[in-house]
Design an enzyme around this catalytic site. Structure first.
Site, PDB file in Angstrom:
ATOM      1  N   ASP A  37     -77.118  17.965  11.181  1.00 19.90           N
ATOM      2  CA  ASP A  37     -78.324  18.793  11.234  1.00 19.90           C
ATOM      3  C   ASP A  37     -78.462  19.277  12.679  1.00 19.90           C
ATOM      4  O   ASP A  37     -77.799  18.760  13.581  1.00 19.90           O
ATOM      5  CB  ASP A  37     -79.520  17.947  10.810  1.00 19.90           C
ATOM      6  N   ASP A  67     -81.926  20.970  14.443  1.00 23.66           N
ATOM      7  CA  ASP A  67     -83.236  20.706  15.054  1.00 23.66           C
ATOM      8  C   ASP A  67     -83.671  19.273  14.785  1.00 23.66           C
ATOM      9  O   ASP A  67     -83.780  18.847  13.636  1.00 23.66           O
ATOM     10  CB  ASP A  67     -84.288  21.671  14.509  1.00 23.66           C
TER      11      ASP A  67
END
Length: 228
Positions: free
Chosen positions: A12, A14
């Site tokens: 991922d 953020d």
């Protein structure tokens, strides 16, 4: 000596690789201002990070209609781009401590491929890769423009298909329950990170939770097994 099959580590962005919370919260305030509605709290905003923007707006403002949600998405994107342009990627979305070293160490391994699965747009992801000098780091890049929102497994299934890696040799590294639920839906192991936007209590779907990037290689060896 046994040669291990290729493994795929999907990150991922953020809350996992970069800390972009200031710009996310500010851009969301601009989105709510565009429809003249008081913005949600910082905790509420960070709670939806990882979802695609259309789903995020509907989650944060369920009483508004699709037209308002669409206007909010446009306002959010505009505000986020302005903030990034003013500060630069390195300042507006700095890498977490240890992130670059971890990526470089994994990239140097012959038995590991790297990927990304993010709720960002392709434009946003491209800017981030460019701003941090990460060209060539990832073999597969999956973003919100081409997939249903997390936790739908589409991003991860596409990453597996693009790299040819089996699900039992892939992991998803993320900071939210959406990442862990997506990993479970795709049949791959989830590794949660303790420094991101969801509290550890929400990462119950993770196979492991780490508190520093330096712990990642040992967790990978535990999941995949160390070749003899």
């Amino acid at each position: 000596m046994t040669v291990a099959p290729l493994g795929l580590v999907i990150f991922d962005v953020d809350g996992t690789l970069v800390d972009s919370q200031h710009d996310i919260v500010a851009a969301m305030a601009a989105a709510f201002d565009a429809v003249q509605v008081p913005p949600p709290s910082r905790a509420e905003v960070l709670g939806i990070v990882g979802l695609s923007l259309d789903v995020a707006m509907a989650t944060l403002a369920p009483t508004l209609g699709a037209g308002d949600h669409a206007r909010m998405v446009v306002a959010y994107k505009s505000a986020y781009m302005d903030l990034r342009a003013q500060a630069g990627v390195a300042e507006s979305s700095p890498l977490y401590p240890g992130a670059r070293a971890a990526l470089e160490a994994l990239r140097a391994r012959d038995d590991v491929l790297l990927g990304v699965a993010t709720g960002k747009s392709k434009r946003g992801l491209d800017k981030l890769v460019e701003g941090h000098g990460l060209h060539g780091m990832f073999q597969t890049l999956q973003c919100a423009d081409f997939h249903p929102s997390k936790p739908h497994p589409s991003m991860l299934l596409t990453a597996l298909a693009e790299t040819g890696v089996d699900a039992d040799r892939a992991v998803m590294v993320g900071d939210t329950s959406f990442d862990m639920d997506m990993a479970q839906a795709a049949g791959i192991a989830g590794i949660g990170v303790g420094w991101g936007y969801h509290d550890r209590s929400r990462l119950s779907g993770a196979r492991h939770v780490i508190d520093r990037f330096e712990a990642l290689p040992d967790v990978l060896d535990e999941i995949w097994g160390v070749p003899a």
